[in-house]
Scaffold this motif. Structure first.
Motif, PDB file in Angstrom:
ATOM      1  N   PHE A   2       0.850  -1.185   0.000  1.00 48.22           N
ATOM      2  CA  PHE A   2       0.000   0.000   0.000  1.00 48.22           C
ATOM      3  C   PHE A   2       0.896   1.248   0.000  1.00 48.22           C
ATOM      4  N   ALA A   4       1.413   3.552   2.088  1.00 51.27           N
ATOM      5  CA  ALA A   4       2.190   3.777   3.314  1.00 51.27           C
ATOM      6  C   ALA A   4       3.379   2.821   3.408  1.00 51.27           C
ATOM      7  N   ASP A   5       3.398   1.797   2.575  1.00 55.52           N
ATOM      8  CA  ASP A   5       4.498   0.827   2.625  1.00 55.52           C
ATOM      9  C   ASP A   5       5.620   1.179   1.655  1.00 55.52           C
ATOM     10  N   ARG A   7       8.824   2.697   0.385  1.00 55.31           N
ATOM     11  CA  ARG A   7      10.028   3.213   1.050  1.00 55.31           C
ATOM     12  C   ARG A   7      10.966   3.808   0.016  1.00 55.31           C
ATOM     13  N   LEU A 165     -10.689   1.375   4.937  1.00 56.84           N
ATOM     14  CA  LEU A 165      -9.839   1.036   6.088  1.00 56.84           C
ATOM     15  C   LEU A 165      -8.415   1.562   5.871  1.00 56.84           C
ATOM     16  N   GLU A 166      -7.927   1.445   4.632  1.00 57.17           N
ATOM     17  CA  GLU A 166      -6.679   2.147   4.335  1.00 57.17           C
ATOM     18  C   GLU A 166      -7.077   3.592   4.072  1.00 57.17           C
ATOM     19  N   ILE A 167      -6.492   4.489   4.794  1.00 63.01           N
ATOM     20  CA  ILE A 167      -6.896   5.878   4.666  1.00 63.01           C
ATOM     21  C   ILE A 167      -6.134   6.444   3.465  1.00 63.01           C
ATOM     22  N   VAL A 215      -4.705  -0.695  -3.176  1.00 65.90           N
ATOM     23  CA  VAL A 215      -5.549   0.360  -2.617  1.00 65.90           C
ATOM     24  C   VAL A 215      -6.538  -0.291  -1.662  1.00 65.90           C
ATOM     25  N   GLY A 216      -6.487   0.158  -0.423  1.00 68.91           N
ATOM     26  CA  GLY A 216      -7.260  -0.513   0.628  1.00 68.91           C
ATOM     27  C   GLY A 216      -8.672   0.006   0.765  1.00 68.91           C
ATOM     28  N   GLY A 217      -9.405  -0.070  -0.320  1.00 68.32           N
ATOM     29  CA  GLY A 217     -10.789   0.398  -0.316  1.00 68.32           C
ATOM     30  C   GLY A 217     -10.870   1.852  -0.724  1.00 68.32           C
ATOM     31  N   HIS A 471      -9.606  -2.167  -6.268  1.00 73.78           N
ATOM     32  CA  HIS A 471      -9.296  -1.918  -4.851  1.00 73.78           C
ATOM     33  C   HIS A 471     -10.210  -2.771  -3.995  1.00 73.78           C
TER      34      HIS A 471
ATOM     35  N   ARG B  30       7.058  -1.286  11.416  1.00 75.73           N
ATOM     36  CA  ARG B  30       6.865  -0.825  10.037  1.00 75.73           C
ATOM     37  C   ARG B  30       8.053  -0.010   9.529  1.00 75.73           C
ATOM     38  N   THR B  36       5.871  -4.476   6.828  1.00 76.60           N
ATOM     39  CA  THR B  36       4.695  -3.655   6.545  1.00 76.60           C
ATOM     40  C   THR B  36       3.380  -4.442   6.485  1.00 76.60           C
ATOM     41  N   CYS B 101     -10.117  -5.838  -0.366  1.00 80.01           N
ATOM     42  CA  CYS B 101      -8.919  -4.999  -0.546  1.00 80.01           C
ATOM     43  C   CYS B 101      -7.740  -5.550   0.230  1.00 80.01           C
ATOM     44  N   PHE B 103      -6.757  -4.946   3.295  1.00 81.36           N
ATOM     45  CA  PHE B 103      -6.086  -4.103   4.294  1.00 81.36           C
ATOM     46  C   PHE B 103      -6.336  -4.599   5.715  1.00 81.36           C
ATOM     47  N   CYS B 138     -14.831  -3.755   3.557  1.00 83.04           N
ATOM     48  CA  CYS B 138     -15.196  -4.291   2.241  1.00 83.04           C
ATOM     49  C   CYS B 138     -16.151  -5.471   2.293  1.00 83.04           C
TER      50      CYS B 138
END
Ligand SMILES: Cc1cc2nc3c(=O)[nH]c(=O)nc-3n(C[C@H](O)[C@H](O)[C@H](O)COP(=O)(O)OP(=O)(O)OC[C@H]3O[C@@H](n4cnc5c(N)ncnc54)[C@H](O)[C@@H]3O)c2cc1C
Ligand code: FES
Ligand code: FES
Lengths: 762, 159, 272
Positions: A2, A4-5, A7, A165-167, A215-217, A471, B30, B36, B101, B103, B138
């Motif tokens: 995602f 945020a992961d 790097r 849930l993933e912002i 993409v987390g939703g 997603h 993380r 992660t 998804c 997550f 989801c």
């Protein structure tokens, strides 16, 4: 992986300074003297463009939304400054040291009051607070005065958030070698976002690359370009190292895309036998402070009005719609867009009329639903319901839920026992709508097609790149199934690629229940072209006539022999001399697809729910939930079920749990999951689902979309069920979410009314 | 910035790190360890996406400071790559379409595994209660609940 | 959403912990499970910048049989009660309450001491311990003292703990086998704080009735309990209750009153 992961060497974090007040003049922003160059305000960017947003209509007023507040703040949480540091915690430390001076103005918090003369205004150059006000009328308007019976009700679906849930998140850096801005973005449609970003930043599009990893939703919330995203990119262009902003949950509830927030004030006209005639009234959409690029939330009003007649044979419609600016976070699309509100209003209304006339709500629907023999049926609002059997859907749901058992149980209930109620809601879900529909809406971007690039590599394996963005919808599975079907190979030999503007053909992304129709169609027709070329090469290699060969199991077959795709692909890619005379090498096609008719195809269904209501506490418990639905041909039934169940879960959220209330100063009162109720496995039942299949006539394979339907009907079905539980005292439940407090208060009011009436009679 | 020295065993690997005391365990695994699979969905204990094990105890890594985990064993989903029970759960999640998804999935797997280690024959209500506080936006949970019950039905006593 | 900077201390002994707490005064906070404190810190709502980790202090993990009562260390987690790993002198009431607090992972770390010290007006432990007539044992710079629950809970998020004081545990009276208890929690979803929480503990003619989620702290409803025990008719018990509840609920809020009346009446019914 995602956003945020991601790097990158030298990556630094961004935290925003946000407005603490709903409405005010921004007097000054003072950066800490020792760290000025790590703090950015709008004054640090003289080259940013503010994008026009909303429909391309003269009457739609512009609400310029700068990447960081400029001149005024218009909602609590609006970003004012961005602070950069080596960790998010340090960026937040820095943000705390930025001093902001705001001259507070009266806040506009109620969309209906906002339209009263004398209301404070968000934009001084507007005549009132409406982005746009429009009257939609159709049919025989004389009916409104001629109607023998009428009923007036108010409905309200309150504001909540999209809560993927993933912002949201952005990681941006300037790639000095390629001279391009690389943006990792959690989005539903990277190509369209690139267009917006490039314009806002003043870069050519070929110097902006948007990558959407996992993409987390999204649910609509990631289908608009938000100011933070522009700000982060603008900072990346300045600082020379990668920067990222990962939205936190508080920011999400405060300042990300908000949704729903519809007010209805309606009168329905009907015959004494329950035949519905027409519906008229006012619809206010509380759209928040700004229109989000590209299309804002203007479709809420027109879709709400257009869906008010539902799948019923009504003859007249007259609705005044107001899309109103208030001092709240901007509204955007959310699964179901406008229809959950419209469905709530009309389906509650149907039950109110049934209650008024003493008709069983199920019967009331039977009397008014469009019949199979009338299909295609154009509703009074002009929506063309293409195929299906709405009566069968209602009957199936009624059978699944067993009305008579519930009626029996209600009769046998002893005082003190919990009340039980049953509720229905019928919905339609327009999907696969293209050019006609979106250009009618004056959409800034007209998602009238999708594209696919289908490529067979020298070893016979297949890569397909698409412009939609999975997603959670399982595109890898369904699109590979479609391609496998067309190419005559196993889905495991196919890779589906998306989410990178550098490697995928332009497409609009995944939203509006469009992917299976558009991307499925694009993959289908393009694969077919590839298959045809494969067949021709195969015939040539077999020395057979092209008409005499066919494709099966990864090979081209003639009567006398066969040649595998591996060999064909080898010829096409690296052994050109083996190809038929004059044939171009390569096995690669890029194609687009739009359905034969672009007004959309309609999935539909009936939700039936049984609830138990605790009269003393107002608590609502779902005892049973059944759905009968029809989304045309199902490519993958398991994925369809997943979409239905997931959509219903969100609909139950809207109906019973989720809400961001505001106080009179425009302060949001739900900014963590402590106050914002998210239903979990203990709150969401497993839904029983029945499918029927009426293929669409104008799409590939007869598919219709299925992404949103689940979320449309639950608030209506639940409110009808709760009302049914209180049928004896004629209580109305017309505001979502149906919190225990609202349920108790509505029931209490009805009981008080009934007692008063009894007294008068006595 | 005052730092704190910690020794933590992360997925079996001994780590010595110097961290700011305010670093959460989630940010530690993380950002410092680069693991992660542990996701952040709320940072206030209400969504479950960040769930890990500390000394085998189910833990919201957003609600622990890394400094508090000095001398502890931390297990993230990456550390369960070869765990048979987690494997079984993964398989059942796959079969039951228990993720869309994905997550929420790491946290769901952690909670599911923890439940099955305490109770090999949970009924549906027990499973749902064990998933309370784990948000999935989801799926509507039914696939997840189904997957866990399916895994339980396939559990052999010595797993 | 990251906390402001702070210093972290992990004293090896209770005495050291008390020293640190005293030394840093108002800027110090004990941290036990962290399940209430860390969310507040993440939101930057906690003023403390000296964190004293008491989660490993052996004294806080103990349980002791004291004859008529049991000493339960402040560091025992909700999950220990839920799992029966910590003694429950209240015939299952503590276990029942523990299993309704938050979610499993939170219960695995959140402690009974932290919950009481937090003094959330809707929290479970303060209400249960008040109904059980328990007392907190507190150690501070001036030595040890014993504070009855009723005296410990002073208001919303406030207790009568003095600077430097740490709760070491609770003395919880053992309930006789024929005592009856009930625990009625109404919340918006599983694991959420109570909108209304009623706890009743009855030993023959003695009834302790506690309401939480209303007003600034868990409250004993003495008049209602007395009316019930005196055998007053149902409507009169209800009226007494309505009167007591009206005094606790701040604003004019008919729903809140009705809700609290409902949970309390259910609790009474269960111990009738
Ligand atoms: C999502 C979520 C839902 C929750 N739902 C509920 C619920 O339904 N019901 C409920 O009751 N609780 C609920 N809680 C709170 C939970 O029970 C906490 O565990 C508990 O309130 C605090 O315990 P702790 O050990 O984690 O304390 P900490 O967070 O470590 O500390 C809390 C406070 O107590 C102080 N403190 C800690 N230990 C001591 C001590 N020994 N002496 C003096 N002061 C001390 C700290 O300084 C701090 O002020 C919930 C928490 C979360 C995250
Ligand atoms: S991120 Fe830890 S519980 Fe949500
Ligand atoms: S699968 Fe998306 S949050 Fe669970």
């Amino acid at each position: 992986m995602f956003v945020a992961d991601v790097r990158l060497p030298g990556l630094q974090d961004i935290a925003f300074v946000r407005s603490g007040v709903a409405h005010g003049r921004l007097l000054s922003v003072n950066k800490p003297a020792d760290d000025r160059e790590r703090v950015f305000t709008i004054d640090d960017f003289d080259d940013l463009n503010v994008l026009e947003a909303g429909p391309e209509l003269e009457a739609f007023r512009q609400s310029p939304y700068p990447a960081l507040a400029s001149g005024k703040v218009r909602y609590v949480g609006q970003a004012i400054a961005a602070c950069v540091a080596t960790t998010r915690a340090r960026a937040e430390d820095l943000a705390e040291r930025v001093e902001v001076e705001i001259d507070e103005l009266p806040a506009v918090v109620d969309a209906v009051a906002a339209m009263q003369p004398g209301s404070p205004r968000l934009f001084e150059n507007w005549a009132d607070n409406a982005f746009i006000a429009r009257t939609i009328s159709a049919g025989d308007l004389n009916l409104f005065s001629a109607s023998p019976m009428r009923l007036k009700r108010r409905f309200r679906m309150n504001r909540h958030a999209t809560v993927s849930l993933e912002i949201r998140g952005v990681v941006a850096h300037w790639d000095a070698r390629l001279e391009e801005l690389v943006v990792h973005l959690s989005t539903q449609g990277g190509h369209v976002m690139r267009l917006g970003l490039a314009r806002a930043l003043g870069l050519p599009e070929n110097q902006v690359r948007v990558i959407a990893p996992d993409v987390g939703g999204g649910f609509g919330g990631k289908n608009r370009l938000l100011p933070e995203e522009i700000a982060v990119c603008a900072i990346a262009l300045k600082v020379g190292h990668p920067v990222r902003w990962i939205e936190d949950r508080r920011e999400h509830l405060l300042a990300s895309v908000h949704c729903r927030d519809h007010h209805y004030d309606l009168t329905v006209c009907f015959e004494p036998d329950g035949t519905l005639l027409g519906i008229e009234g006012d619809v206010h959409i509380d759209a928040g402070a700004y229109a989000l690029w590209p299309t804002g939330s203007f479709m809420e009003a027109s879709m709400a009005a257009g869906n008010l007649p539902g799948p019923y044979r009504m003859k007249a419609l007259r609705v005044n719609t107001f899309t109103v600016a208030t001092n709240k976070a901007p509204m955007g699309p959310y699964r179901g867009v406008a229809r959950p509100g419209a469905c709530f209003a009309i389906e509650r209304m149907v039950d109110e009329v049934a209650q008024h006339l003493g008709i069983e709500p199920y019967e009331m629907r039977k009397r008014n639903l469009v019949k199979r023999t009338e299909m295609p049926y154009v509703t009074v609002a002009g929506l063309k319901l293409d195929t299906g059997d709405y009566h069968d859907s209602l009957d199936t749901a009624a059978k699944m839920i067993d009305i008579s058992a519930i009626r029996r149980r209600q009769k046998e209930r002893k005082p003190g026992e919990p009340r039980v109620g049953i509720g229905f809601a019928v919905y339609t879900e327009q999907s696969g709508h293209g050019v006609v529909e979106w250009s009618k809406r004056k959409s800034r971007v007209v998602p009238g097609y999708e594209s696919a690039n289908v490529r067979m590599l020298p070893d016979g394996s297949v890569n397909i790149s698409v412009g939609v963005q999975n997603h959670g919808q399982g595109h890898e599975t369904t699109l590979a199934q479609i391609a496998a079907h067309e190419l005559g190979i196993d889905p495991s030999q196919i890779r589906i690629r998306y989410g990178d503007t550098a490697t995928t053909p332009f497409g609009f992304g995944t939203f509006a229940s469009r992917s299976i129709v558009f991307a499925g169609g694009a993959v289908g027709v393009t694969s077919r072209r590839l298959a045809e070329k494969i067949r021709l090469i195969g015939a040539h290699l077999l020395q057979a006539a092209p008409e005499s060969v066919r494709i099966e199991n990864g090979a081209v077959l003639s009567d006398s022999g066969s040649v595998g795709f591996g060999e064909i692909a080898r010829a096409a890619n690296i052994r050109q001399e083996m190809l038929p005379e004059g044939m171009e090498p390569l096995l690669e096609f890029t194609g687009t697809y739009e359905p034969k008719e672009s007004a959309g195809v309609f999935s539909y269904g009936t939700h039936a729910v049984v609830v138990e209501v605790d009269e003393a506490t107002g608590g609502v418990k779902i005892l049973d939930y059944a759905v009968s639905e029809d989304c045309g041909t199902m490519i993958n039934p398991m994925i369809v079920d997943g979409q239905v169940q997931g959509g219903i879960s969100q609909g139950i959220g809207t109906g019973l749990y989720e809400e961001i209330p505001f106080n009179a100063d425009g302060q949001p009162l739900a900014t963590t999951f402590g106050e914002y109720m998210m239903p979990c496995a203990t709150e969401i039942p497993t839904v029983r689902i029945a499918h029927s299949v009426t293929p669409a006539l104008v799409t590939e394979y007869g598919v219709k979309g299925v992404g949103e339907g689940g979320a449309i009907a639950p608030p209506a079905a639940l409110a009808n069920a709760v009302a049914d539980a209180f049928r004896d005292c004629k209580a109305s439940f017309n505001e979502t979410p149906l919190t225990p407090r609202r349920v108790w208060e509505a029931a209490q009011a009805a009981m008080t009314r009934m007692e008063a009436a009894a007294e008068t009679r006595a | 910035m005052k730092m704190t020295e910690i020794s933590v065993r992360v997925n079996g690997v001994a780590m010595k790190s110097s961290v700011e005391p305010r670093t959460s365990l989630a940010d530690y695994v993380r950002e410092t360890c680069g693991l992660t699979a542990t996701h952040l969905g709320c940072e206030h204990g209400a969504c479950g996406a960040c769930t890990v094990l500390v000394d085998d105890v189910l833990t919201r890594s957003c609600l622990k400071f890394a400094a508090m985990c000095d001398d502890r064993h931390v297990t993230t989903l990456e550390g369960l790559a070869n765990d048979p029970l987690t494997d079984l759960l993964r398989q059942c999640f796959h079969e039951s379409h228990a993720l869309q998804c994905g997550f929420c999935t790491p946290g769901m797997l952690m909670a599911a595994r923890d439940l099955l280690r305490r109770n090999m024959t949970p009924d549906e209500i027990t499973v749902r209660n064990a998933l309370a506080g784990h948000i999935c936006r989801c799926t509507g949970y039914s696939g997840i609940v189904h997957a866990i019950l399916l895994a339980a039905s396939r559990l052999k006593p010595d797993d | 959403m990251k906390p402001a900077a702070f210093d972290y201390h992990r004293p090896a002994t209770l005495a050291e912990a008390i020293d640190l707490m005293e030394r840093f005064g108002d800027s110090a906070a004990a941290i036990s499970g962290g399940q209430s404190l860390v969310p507040l810190m993440n939101l930057r709502l906690s003023p403390s910048d000296q964190l004293v980790d008491v989660s490993r202090l052996a004294e806080l993990q103990q349980t002791r049989d004291l004859g008529d009562s049991v000493f339960l260390g402040a560091g025992l987690t909700h999950a220990m009660f839920e799992d029966g790993a910590a003694p429950d002198p209240a015939n299952g009431l503590m276990r029942q309450a523990a299993s309704h607090i938050a979610y499993r992972a939170v219960r695995c770390h959140g402690t009974i001491g932290g919950s009481v010290a937090m003094a959330d007006p809707a929290a479970d432990w303060p209400a249960v311990l008040l109904a059980l007539d328990a007392a907190a044992l507190v150690r501070g710079p001036m030595g040890e003292r014993r504070i009855a629950m009723d005296a410990l809970l002073t208001g919303t998020y406030t207790t009568s703990l003095e600077t430097g004081e740490i709760i070491t545990g609770f003395e919880v009276p053992k309930l006789p086998a024929d005592a009856r208890t009930s625990y009625v929690k109404f919340n918006r979803k599983v694991g959420a704080f109570a909108s209304s929480l009623a706890v009743a503990v009855r030993q023959g003619e003695a009834l302790r009735l506690v309401l939480a989620g209303a007003g600034p702290r868990a409250t004993l409803l003495a008049a209602t309990a007395a009316a019930f025990i005196a055998g007053a008719p149902k409507t009169s018990v209800r009226n007494t209750l309505a009167g007591e509840v009206a005094l606790i609920v701040e604003a004019d809020d008919p729903y809140a009153c009705a809700l609290h009346i409902a949970t309390i009446l259910r609790a009474i019914e269960e111990i009738s």
